[in-house]
Scaffold this motif. Structure first.
Motif, PDB file in Angstrom:
ATOM      1  N   GLU A  92       9.563  12.783   2.233  1.00  0.00           N
ATOM      2  CA  GLU A  92       9.857  12.109   1.670  1.00  0.00           C
ATOM      3  C   GLU A  92       9.455  10.500   1.297  1.00  0.00           C
ATOM      4  N   GLN A  93       8.996  10.734  -0.084  1.00  0.00           N
ATOM      5  CA  GLN A  93       8.275   9.906   0.019  1.00  0.00           C
ATOM      6  C   GLN A  93       8.903   8.280  -0.370  1.00  0.00           C
ATOM      7  N   VAL A  94       8.403   6.992  -0.280  1.00  0.00           N
ATOM      8  CA  VAL A  94       9.395   5.202  -0.527  1.00  0.00           C
ATOM      9  C   VAL A  94       8.896   5.622  -1.786  1.00  0.00           C
ATOM     10  N   SER A  95      10.137   5.326  -2.721  1.00  0.00           N
ATOM     11  CA  SER A  95      10.031   4.622  -3.541  1.00  0.00           C
ATOM     12  C   SER A  95      11.208   3.803  -4.687  1.00  0.00           C
ATOM     13  N   GLY A  96      10.683   3.490  -5.821  1.00  0.00           N
ATOM     14  CA  GLY A  96      12.034   2.868  -6.012  1.00  0.00           C
ATOM     15  C   GLY A  96      12.034   1.262  -5.547  1.00  0.00           C
ATOM     16  N   ASP A  97      13.472   1.211  -5.220  1.00  0.00           N
ATOM     17  CA  ASP A  97      13.589  -0.419  -4.993  1.00  0.00           C
ATOM     18  C   ASP A  97      13.806  -0.352  -3.124  1.00  0.00           C
ATOM     19  N   ALA A  98      13.270   0.496  -2.966  1.00  0.00           N
ATOM     20  CA  ALA A  98      12.689   0.849  -1.475  1.00  0.00           C
ATOM     21  C   ALA A  98      11.266   0.549  -1.396  1.00  0.00           C
ATOM     22  N   LEU A  99      10.586   0.881  -1.887  1.00  0.00           N
ATOM     23  CA  LEU A  99       9.166   0.704  -1.561  1.00  0.00           C
ATOM     24  C   LEU A  99       9.371  -0.650  -2.719  1.00  0.00           C
ATOM     25  N   ILE A 100       9.597  -1.286  -3.806  1.00  0.00           N
ATOM     26  CA  ILE A 100       9.216  -2.730  -4.484  1.00  0.00           C
ATOM     27  C   ILE A 100       9.822  -3.773  -2.713  1.00  0.00           C
ATOM     28  N   ALA A 101      10.753  -3.756  -2.191  1.00  0.00           N
ATOM     29  CA  ALA A 101      11.781  -4.360  -0.919  1.00  0.00           C
ATOM     30  C   ALA A 101      10.214  -4.337  -0.144  1.00  0.00           C
ATOM     31  N   LEU A 102       9.426  -3.098   0.358  1.00  0.00           N
ATOM     32  CA  LEU A 102       8.525  -3.189   1.476  1.00  0.00           C
ATOM     33  C   LEU A 102       7.211  -3.381   0.625  1.00  0.00           C
ATOM     34  N   ILE A 103       6.709  -3.796  -0.061  1.00  0.00           N
ATOM     35  CA  ILE A 103       5.910  -4.949  -1.185  1.00  0.00           C
ATOM     36  C   ILE A 103       6.102  -6.021  -0.596  1.00  0.00           C
ATOM     37  N   ASP A 104       7.163  -6.619  -1.054  1.00  0.00           N
ATOM     38  CA  ASP A 104       7.607  -7.705  -1.173  1.00  0.00           C
ATOM     39  C   ASP A 104       7.606  -8.055   0.584  1.00  0.00           C
ATOM     40  N   GLN A 105       7.392  -7.456   1.679  1.00  0.00           N
ATOM     41  CA  GLN A 105       7.712  -7.627   3.032  1.00  0.00           C
ATOM     42  C   GLN A 105       6.181  -7.939   3.201  1.00  0.00           C
ATOM     43  N   VAL A 106       5.556  -6.657   2.726  1.00  0.00           N
ATOM     44  CA  VAL A 106       3.875  -6.869   3.134  1.00  0.00           C
ATOM     45  C   VAL A 106       3.410  -8.119   2.648  1.00  0.00           C
ATOM     46  N   LEU A 107       3.651  -7.901   1.265  1.00  0.00           N
ATOM     47  CA  LEU A 107       3.523  -9.498   1.231  1.00  0.00           C
ATOM     48  C   LEU A 107       3.367 -10.700   2.073  1.00  0.00           C
ATOM     49  N   ALA A 108       4.813 -10.604   2.438  1.00  0.00           N
ATOM     50  CA  ALA A 108       4.987 -12.102   2.898  1.00  0.00           C
ATOM     51  C   ALA A 108       4.187 -11.894   4.323  1.00  0.00           C
ATOM     52  N   GLU A 109       3.950 -10.721   5.065  1.00  0.00           N
ATOM     53  CA  GLU A 109       3.128 -10.857   6.657  1.00  0.00           C
ATOM     54  C   GLU A 109       1.458 -10.641   5.961  1.00  0.00           C
ATOM     55  N   THR A 110       1.394 -10.174   5.240  1.00  0.00           N
ATOM     56  CA  THR A 110      -0.386 -10.835   5.365  1.00  0.00           C
ATOM     57  C   THR A 110      -0.605 -12.221   4.063  1.00  0.00           C
ATOM     58  N   GLY A 111       0.097 -12.719   3.032  1.00  0.00           N
ATOM     59  CA  GLY A 111       0.141 -14.104   2.479  1.00  0.00           C
ATOM     60  C   GLY A 111      -1.269 -13.675   1.373  1.00  0.00           C
ATOM     61  N   ALA A 112      -1.235 -12.600   0.602  1.00  0.00           N
ATOM     62  CA  ALA A 112      -1.784 -12.267  -0.338  1.00  0.00           C
ATOM     63  C   ALA A 112      -1.306 -12.765  -1.547  1.00  0.00           C
ATOM     64  N   SER A 113      -2.300 -13.280  -2.142  1.00  0.00           N
ATOM     65  CA  SER A 113      -2.003 -13.792  -3.504  1.00  0.00           C
ATOM     66  C   SER A 113      -3.036 -13.825  -4.630  1.00  0.00           C
ATOM     67  N   THR A 114      -3.849 -13.473  -4.431  1.00  0.00           N
ATOM     68  CA  THR A 114      -4.831 -12.398  -5.635  1.00  0.00           C
ATOM     69  C   THR A 114      -4.924 -11.301  -5.731  1.00  0.00           C
ATOM     70  N   LYS A 115      -5.187 -10.600  -6.868  1.00  0.00           N
ATOM     71  CA  LYS A 115      -5.624  -9.181  -7.116  1.00  0.00           C
ATOM     72  C   LYS A 115      -7.184  -9.134  -5.856  1.00  0.00           C
ATOM     73  N   LYS A 116      -7.309  -9.892  -4.981  1.00  0.00           N
ATOM     74  CA  LYS A 116      -8.951  -9.275  -4.447  1.00  0.00           C
ATOM     75  C   LYS A 116      -8.251  -8.893  -3.227  1.00  0.00           C
ATOM     76  N   ASP A 117      -6.548  -9.008  -3.038  1.00  0.00           N
ATOM     77  CA  ASP A 117      -5.983  -9.066  -1.565  1.00  0.00           C
ATOM     78  C   ASP A 117      -5.220  -7.426  -2.104  1.00  0.00           C
ATOM     79  N   MET A 118      -5.970  -6.955  -2.974  1.00  0.00           N
ATOM     80  CA  MET A 118      -4.817  -5.731  -3.240  1.00  0.00           C
ATOM     81  C   MET A 118      -5.403  -4.551  -2.400  1.00  0.00           C
ATOM     82  N   GLY A 119      -6.407  -4.473  -2.299  1.00  0.00           N
ATOM     83  CA  GLY A 119      -6.595  -3.938  -1.362  1.00  0.00           C
ATOM     84  C   GLY A 119      -6.215  -3.558   0.246  1.00  0.00           C
ATOM     85  N   ARG A 120      -6.172  -4.472   0.668  1.00  0.00           N
ATOM     86  CA  ARG A 120      -5.522  -4.933   1.675  1.00  0.00           C
ATOM     87  C   ARG A 120      -4.309  -4.670   1.656  1.00  0.00           C
TER      88      ARG A 120
END
Length: 147
Positions: A92-120
């Motif tokens: 089963e693929q991660v989608s919806g609210d679970a995906l948004i929560a995972l994205i927020d978690q990964v953003l916090a872990e990686t410290g990404a802030s610009t579109k240049k960080d999107m690939g990472r």
């Protein structure tokens, strides 16, 4: 799905005389058998998932070509059914609210802030989910969150 489960599914399709399912599962089995023979190793669950994704992509491309060429409706219906069968075996693929929560978690872990960080960030999402997430929705969500 692992290799032995695939073999059981093939046996079940043979018993129920489900020709469409049997055909696509045999194709998947043949591809996995090539891994065993050519690489001289046992097939892992990751191999099965990767091959499922590859076969889905190939079948969808064939389906698109069939639709564009205006081939007979029966072939188009068969290909559509085969794609649905293969997608049913994917984790089963991660989608919806679970995906948004995972994205927020990964953003916090990686410290990404610009579109240049999107690939990472997408790479980190792929690693966290094993590639089983809605990539288009993730890219859209990331685009909105990154400046």
């Amino acid at each position: 799905m692992n290799y032995s489960e695939l073999q059981d599914e093939i046996k079940t399709a043979m018993k129920t005389k489900d020709k469409v399912r049997l055909s696509i599962l045999r194709q998947l089995h043949g591809e996995l058998k090539n891994i065993e023979v050519n690489e001289r190793r046992d097939v892992t669950e990751k191999d099965v998932d990767d091959m499922l994704k590859r076969l889905i992509k190939q079948t969808k491309e064939t389906l698109d070509g069939s639709i564009k060429a205006g081939n007979d409706q029966q072939r188009t219906d068969t290909l559509t059914e085969q794609v649905a069968i293969l997608e049913g075996y994917l984790p089963e693929q991660v989608s919806g609210d679970a995906l948004i929560a995972l994205i927020d978690q990964v953003l916090a872990e990686t410290g990404a802030s610009t579109k240049k960080d999107m690939g990472r960030v997408m790479g980190a999402l792929t690693q966290a989910t094993g590639g089983n997430f809605d990539k288009a929705a993730a890219a859209k969500e990331l685009g909105a969150k990154l400046s």
